[in-house]
Design a protein around this motif. Structure first.
Motif, PDB file in Angstrom:
ATOM      1  N   UNK A  52     -35.886  -5.543  41.590  1.00 16.41           N
ATOM      2  CA  UNK A  52     -35.116  -4.576  40.811  1.00 16.41           C
ATOM      3  C   UNK A  52     -36.049  -3.674  40.000  1.00 16.41           C
ATOM      4  N   UNK A  53     -37.055  -4.264  39.376  1.00 18.66           N
ATOM      5  CA  UNK A  53     -37.995  -3.489  38.568  1.00 18.66           C
ATOM      6  C   UNK A  53     -38.854  -2.597  39.461  1.00 18.66           C
ATOM      7  N   UNK A  54     -39.288  -3.109  40.604  1.00 19.41           N
ATOM      8  CA  UNK A  54     -40.114  -2.322  41.523  1.00 19.41           C
ATOM      9  C   UNK A  54     -39.390  -1.054  41.966  1.00 19.41           C
ATOM     10  N   UNK A  55     -38.109  -1.186  42.270  1.00 19.44           N
ATOM     11  CA  UNK A  55     -37.317  -0.027  42.696  1.00 19.44           C
ATOM     12  C   UNK A  55     -37.260   1.025  41.591  1.00 19.44           C
ATOM     13  N   UNK A  56     -36.999   0.584  40.388  1.00 20.47           N
ATOM     14  CA  UNK A  56     -36.920   1.523  39.257  1.00 20.47           C
ATOM     15  C   UNK A  56     -38.271   2.167  38.976  1.00 20.47           C
ATOM     16  N   UNK A  57     -39.334   1.388  39.080  1.00 18.93           N
ATOM     17  CA  UNK A  57     -40.669   1.915  38.816  1.00 18.93           C
ATOM     18  C   UNK A  57     -41.069   2.945  39.876  1.00 18.93           C
ATOM     19  N   UNK A  58     -40.762   2.666  41.124  1.00 25.13           N
ATOM     20  CA  UNK A  58     -41.077   3.622  42.193  1.00 25.13           C
ATOM     21  C   UNK A  58     -40.303   4.926  42.013  1.00 25.13           C
ATOM     22  N   UNK A  59     -39.040   4.822  41.634  1.00 22.48           N
ATOM     23  CA  UNK A  59     -38.225   6.018  41.417  1.00 22.48           C
ATOM     24  C   UNK A  59     -38.779   6.828  40.233  1.00 22.48           C
TER      25      UNK A  59
ATOM     26  N   UNK B  60     -41.913   6.809  39.064  1.00 26.00           N
ATOM     27  CA  UNK B  60     -43.186   7.397  39.451  1.00 26.00           C
ATOM     28  C   UNK B  60     -42.997   8.596  40.368  1.00 26.00           C
ATOM     29  N   UNK B  61     -42.041   8.529  41.276  1.00 22.94           N
ATOM     30  CA  UNK B  61     -41.781   9.661  42.176  1.00 22.94           C
ATOM     31  C   UNK B  61     -41.301  10.875  41.393  1.00 22.94           C
ATOM     32  N   UNK B  62     -40.476  10.657  40.388  1.00 26.88           N
ATOM     33  CA  UNK B  62     -39.988  11.761  39.564  1.00 26.88           C
ATOM     34  C   UNK B  62     -41.091  12.377  38.722  1.00 26.88           C
ATOM     35  N   UNK B  63     -42.045  11.556  38.293  1.00 24.53           N
ATOM     36  CA  UNK B  63     -43.141  12.063  37.484  1.00 24.53           C
ATOM     37  C   UNK B  63     -44.151  12.861  38.315  1.00 24.53           C
ATOM     38  N   UNK B  64     -44.312  12.461  39.551  1.00 23.31           N
ATOM     39  CA  UNK B  64     -45.280  13.143  40.427  1.00 23.31           C
ATOM     40  C   UNK B  64     -44.583  14.257  41.136  1.00 23.31           C
TER      41      UNK B  64
END
Length: 100
Positions: free
Chosen positions: A87-94, A96-100
């Motif tokens: 659950x945390x990995x999914x949120x973190x990837x999303x 990071x994608x928004x920041x980049x």
């Protein structure tokens, strides 16, 4: 989130919730009959967080001399375990994608 609880009020984790909060550690001081302080520990986490140590003793009470090292290890391990949860990995990837 580390919560130091005093008094008889109950801790309500819904008051502090966020998308990234996975673990709550609640510490409550207790006075022993001999006058020394000990601490009652409670830990709650989301169902997606894998188990991590050090495990809570039974009864969940830690003496004053051991509380700092116990909490440090528990909090570090809870953060590491939370970061491994799907659950945390999914949120973190999303995020990071928004920041980049």
């Amino acid at each position: 989130i580390l919560v130091f609880k005093e008094g008889t009020h109950k801790f309500d984790p819904t008051k502090l919730s966020s998308q990234f909060t996975q673990v709550y550690v609640v510490v409550e001081p207790e006075l022993k009959p001999d006058g020394n302080v000990q601490y009652r520990i409670a830990v709650a986490n989301t169902k997606h967080v894998p188990p991590y140590g050090p495990y809570i003793p039974d009864p969940p009470v830690i003496n004053k001399g051991n509380i700092a090292s116990f909490l440090l290890a528990k909090l570090i391990n809870s953060e590491r375990s939370s970061m491994c949860s799907p659950q945390f990995q999914t949120k973190m990837e999303r995020t990071n994608a928004n920041l980049l």
